[in-house]
Design a protein around this motif. Structure first.
Motif, PDB file in Angstrom:
ATOM      1  N   ASP A 200      -3.815  33.629  18.205  1.00  0.00           N
ATOM      2  CA  ASP A 200      -4.118  32.359  17.539  1.00  0.00           C
ATOM      3  C   ASP A 200      -5.032  32.643  16.348  1.00  0.00           C
ATOM      4  OD1 ASP A 200      -4.996  29.869  16.730  1.00  0.00           O
ATOM      5  OD2 ASP A 200      -5.294  29.110  18.769  1.00  0.00           O
ATOM      6  N   ARG A 201      -4.485  32.586  15.148  1.00  0.00           N
ATOM      7  CA  ARG A 201      -5.316  32.911  13.979  1.00  0.00           C
ATOM      8  C   ARG A 201      -6.378  31.851  13.739  1.00  0.00           C
ATOM      9  NH1 ARG A 201      -3.428  30.615   8.995  1.00  0.00           N
ATOM     10  NH2 ARG A 201      -1.480  29.465   9.220  1.00  0.00           N
ATOM     11  N   GLY A 202      -6.173  30.637  14.270  1.00  0.00           N
ATOM     12  CA  GLY A 202      -7.211  29.619  14.152  1.00  0.00           C
ATOM     13  C   GLY A 202      -8.467  30.017  14.912  1.00  0.00           C
ATOM     14  N   ARG A 203      -8.284  30.605  16.083  1.00  0.00           N
ATOM     15  CA  ARG A 203      -9.434  31.059  16.865  1.00  0.00           C
ATOM     16  C   ARG A 203     -10.133  32.234  16.172  1.00  0.00           C
ATOM     17  NH1 ARG A 203     -10.034  29.621  22.171  1.00  0.00           N
ATOM     18  NH2 ARG A 203     -10.972  31.666  22.605  1.00  0.00           N
ATOM     19  N   ILE A 204      -9.332  33.124  15.588  1.00  0.00           N
ATOM     20  CA  ILE A 204      -9.928  34.248  14.855  1.00  0.00           C
ATOM     21  C   ILE A 204     -10.699  33.725  13.643  1.00  0.00           C
ATOM     22  CG2 ILE A 204      -9.436  36.376  13.592  1.00  0.00           C
ATOM     23  CD1 ILE A 204      -6.924  36.663  15.349  1.00  0.00           C
ATOM     24  N   ALA A 205     -10.123  32.743  12.952  1.00  0.00           N
ATOM     25  CA  ALA A 205     -10.799  32.154  11.807  1.00  0.00           C
ATOM     26  C   ALA A 205     -12.122  31.519  12.219  1.00  0.00           C
ATOM     27  CB  ALA A 205      -9.891  31.108  11.146  1.00  0.00           C
ATOM     28  N   ALA A 206     -12.099  30.780  13.332  1.00  0.00           N
ATOM     29  CA  ALA A 206     -13.327  30.149  13.804  1.00  0.00           C
ATOM     30  C   ALA A 206     -14.377  31.190  14.145  1.00  0.00           C
ATOM     31  CB  ALA A 206     -13.015  29.268  15.014  1.00  0.00           C
ATOM     32  N   CYS A 207     -13.944  32.303  14.700  1.00  0.00           N
ATOM     33  CA  CYS A 207     -14.868  33.392  15.022  1.00  0.00           C
ATOM     34  C   CYS A 207     -15.491  33.955  13.748  1.00  0.00           C
ATOM     35  CB  CYS A 207     -14.124  34.481  15.791  1.00  0.00           C
ATOM     36  SG  CYS A 207     -15.073  35.991  16.091  1.00  0.00           S
ATOM     37  N   VAL A 208     -14.657  34.233  12.758  1.00  0.00           N
ATOM     38  CA  VAL A 208     -15.146  34.812  11.503  1.00  0.00           C
ATOM     39  C   VAL A 208     -16.131  33.876  10.820  1.00  0.00           C
ATOM     40  CG1 VAL A 208     -14.450  35.532   9.178  1.00  0.00           C
ATOM     41  CG2 VAL A 208     -13.102  36.245  11.166  1.00  0.00           C
ATOM     42  N   GLN A 209     -15.848  32.575  10.885  1.00  0.00           N
ATOM     43  CA  GLN A 209     -16.662  31.605  10.158  1.00  0.00           C
ATOM     44  C   GLN A 209     -17.851  31.092  10.955  1.00  0.00           C
ATOM     45  OE1 GLN A 209     -16.160  30.336   6.818  1.00  0.00           O
ATOM     46  NE2 GLN A 209     -15.082  32.294   6.915  1.00  0.00           N
ATOM     47  N   GLY A 210     -17.907  31.397  12.244  1.00  0.00           N
ATOM     48  CA  GLY A 210     -18.933  30.790  13.087  1.00  0.00           C
ATOM     49  C   GLY A 210     -19.938  31.759  13.666  1.00  0.00           C
ATOM     50  N   ASP A 211     -20.650  31.265  14.645  1.00  0.00           N
ATOM     51  CA  ASP A 211     -21.723  32.038  15.273  1.00  0.00           C
ATOM     52  C   ASP A 211     -21.191  33.222  16.082  1.00  0.00           C
ATOM     53  OD1 ASP A 211     -23.563  30.293  14.201  1.00  0.00           O
ATOM     54  OD2 ASP A 211     -23.687  29.050  16.014  1.00  0.00           O
ATOM     55  N   THR A 212     -19.970  33.102  16.588  1.00  0.00           N
ATOM     56  CA  THR A 212     -19.432  34.204  17.392  1.00  0.00           C
ATOM     57  C   THR A 212     -19.297  35.472  16.570  1.00  0.00           C
ATOM     58  OG1 THR A 212     -18.211  32.659  18.805  1.00  0.00           O
ATOM     59  CG2 THR A 212     -17.509  34.957  18.832  1.00  0.00           C
ATOM     60  N   GLY A 213     -18.783  35.344  15.349  1.00  0.00           N
ATOM     61  CA  GLY A 213     -18.645  36.508  14.482  1.00  0.00           C
ATOM     62  C   GLY A 213     -19.990  37.149  14.171  1.00  0.00           C
ATOM     63  N   VAL A 214     -20.988  36.324  13.932  1.00  0.00           N
ATOM     64  CA  VAL A 214     -22.337  36.839  13.653  1.00  0.00           C
ATOM     65  C   VAL A 214     -22.869  37.583  14.875  1.00  0.00           C
ATOM     66  CG1 VAL A 214     -24.719  36.187  13.131  1.00  0.00           C
ATOM     67  CG2 VAL A 214     -22.821  35.060  11.937  1.00  0.00           C
ATOM     68  N   ALA A 215     -22.661  37.010  16.063  1.00  0.00           N
ATOM     69  CA  ALA A 215     -23.134  37.649  17.293  1.00  0.00           C
ATOM     70  C   ALA A 215     -22.431  38.981  17.529  1.00  0.00           C
ATOM     71  CB  ALA A 215     -22.921  36.710  18.481  1.00  0.00           C
ATOM     72  N   LEU A 216     -21.140  39.029  17.231  1.00  0.00           N
ATOM     73  CA  LEU A 216     -20.401  40.283  17.390  1.00  0.00           C
ATOM     74  C   LEU A 216     -20.921  41.354  16.434  1.00  0.00           C
ATOM     75  CD1 LEU A 216     -16.756  38.873  17.723  1.00  0.00           C
ATOM     76  CD2 LEU A 216     -18.137  39.910  19.541  1.00  0.00           C
ATOM     77  N   MET A 217     -21.219  40.965  15.201  1.00  0.00           N
ATOM     78  CA  MET A 217     -21.733  41.946  14.243  1.00  0.00           C
ATOM     79  C   MET A 217     -23.133  42.401  14.631  1.00  0.00           C
ATOM     80  SD  MET A 217     -19.256  42.546  12.408  1.00  0.00           S
ATOM     81  CE  MET A 217     -20.191  43.763  11.509  1.00  0.00           C
ATOM     82  N   HIS A 218     -23.937  41.486  15.154  1.00  0.00           N
ATOM     83  CA  HIS A 218     -25.274  41.878  15.621  1.00  0.00           C
ATOM     84  C   HIS A 218     -25.162  42.870  16.776  1.00  0.00           C
ATOM     85  CE1 HIS A 218     -29.443  41.777  16.752  1.00  0.00           C
ATOM     86  NE2 HIS A 218     -29.183  41.172  17.908  1.00  0.00           N
ATOM     87  N   ARG A 219     -24.215  42.643  17.678  1.00  0.00           N
ATOM     88  CA  ARG A 219     -24.010  43.580  18.788  1.00  0.00           C
ATOM     89  C   ARG A 219     -23.576  44.948  18.255  1.00  0.00           C
ATOM     90  NH1 ARG A 219     -19.604  45.217  21.780  1.00  0.00           N
ATOM     91  NH2 ARG A 219     -20.059  45.931  23.908  1.00  0.00           N
ATOM     92  N   ASN A 220     -22.693  44.971  17.268  1.00  0.00           N
ATOM     93  CA  ASN A 220     -22.262  46.246  16.692  1.00  0.00           C
ATOM     94  C   ASN A 220     -23.425  46.958  16.004  1.00  0.00           C
ATOM     95  OD1 ASN A 220     -19.707  45.853  17.640  1.00  0.00           O
ATOM     96  ND2 ASN A 220     -18.795  45.346  15.658  1.00  0.00           N
TER      97      ASN A 220
END
Length: 264
Positions: A200-220
């Motif tokens: 679902d590219r909508g879910r991926i888009a939401a991740c990239v644009q939202g807090d989840t993406g930031v949290a993933l990058m902080h974890r990395n």
């Protein structure tokens, strides 16, 4: 002429000869003791079963710390890592991808901001790939997409194949408006359509644009900063929990040969 030993005597010797004991808890008949390693172990007769199959070797664990726009990282991922993964059985190699590399993070008013070595487009590429992993879960689903992104003319866009993006939205991100400073990623959409249309590219888009993406990058960022020894360059390759100059050189020269050598 040597004296002949009566058969009755041989039979008696065989009966009284010492025999390795069998575990009292063994509930299997004698003809099944050597049918599997688990049964032989339960009956404590492994030494009497020479033809038991050897236990499977543990897979080689490889972690790649990289940046989405780093030329050397892309070369290793596309020319060594992906072909090796395709050639080997799944049980031989476990791969962990950590897109971050030489980026830096700052906490600004309680929110993490990232600066990447190759600019904002690399930060976007890192986050797209982190979100792909998060949403797909299955390595065999997201790795071909990441390979597709990294093997194109640009990780986040393919200028040779598509027209310029609209100013306020990206085809990959659907109708979600994005800042003007963030490049569009139509090539990412193509890679999804080819290799993982079920995502679902909508879910991926939401991740990239939202807090989840930031949290993933902080974890990395945390995973990268925790490396011992600390990484000095990218790609930084860790094999079975270790990084040495020798392992790095062997992996870059022939990853397939290294994995086959280590898988024992």
């Amino acid at each position: 002429m040597a004296p002949t030993v009566p058969l009755a005597v041989l039979a008696l010797v065989a009966l009284v000869a010492p025999v390795a004991p069998v575990a009292p808890s063994c509930d299997y008949p004698a003809h099944r003791w050597c049918s599997s390693r688990d049964i032989a172990a339960a009956c404590q007769v492994e030494s009497r079963c020479p033809n038991l199959p050897h236990p499977a070797a543990a897979p080689v664990e490889l972690s790649l710390y990289y940046e989405s726009l780093c030329p050397a990282c892309r070369e290793f991922l596309v020319l060594e890592l992906f072909p090796t993964w395709l050639l080997l059985p799944a049980e031989m190699l476990n791969i962990t991808l950590v897109p971050y590399g030489n980026a830096q993070e700052r906490n600004v008013s309680g929110k993490w901001n990232f600066q990447c070595q190759h600019g904002p487009e690399e930060c976007l590429g890192n986050m797209i790939e982190a979100c792909l992993m998060h949403e797909a879960k299955n390595f065999s689903t997201y790795f071909p997409v990441i390979f597709c992104l990294e093997s194109g003319s640009s990780v986040t866009q393919n200028l040779d194949a598509v027209r310029p993006c609209p100013r306020l939205s990206c085809p990959f991100l659907g109708d979600i408006p994005v800042p003007l400073t963030v490049p569009c990623v139509p090539f990412a959409r193509q890679c999804l359509q080819i290799y993982a249309p079920e995502l679902d590219r909508g879910r991926i888009a939401a991740c990239v644009q939202g807090d989840t993406g930031v949290a993933l990058m902080h974890r990395n960022a945390q995973l990268t900063e925790a490396l011992d020894p600390p990484h000095q360059y990218v790609p930084w390759i860790v094999v079975n929990g270790k990084h040495t100059d020798e392992l790095q050189a062997q992996a870059e020269a022939s990853l397939l040969g290294l994995v086959c050598h280590l898988y024992q």
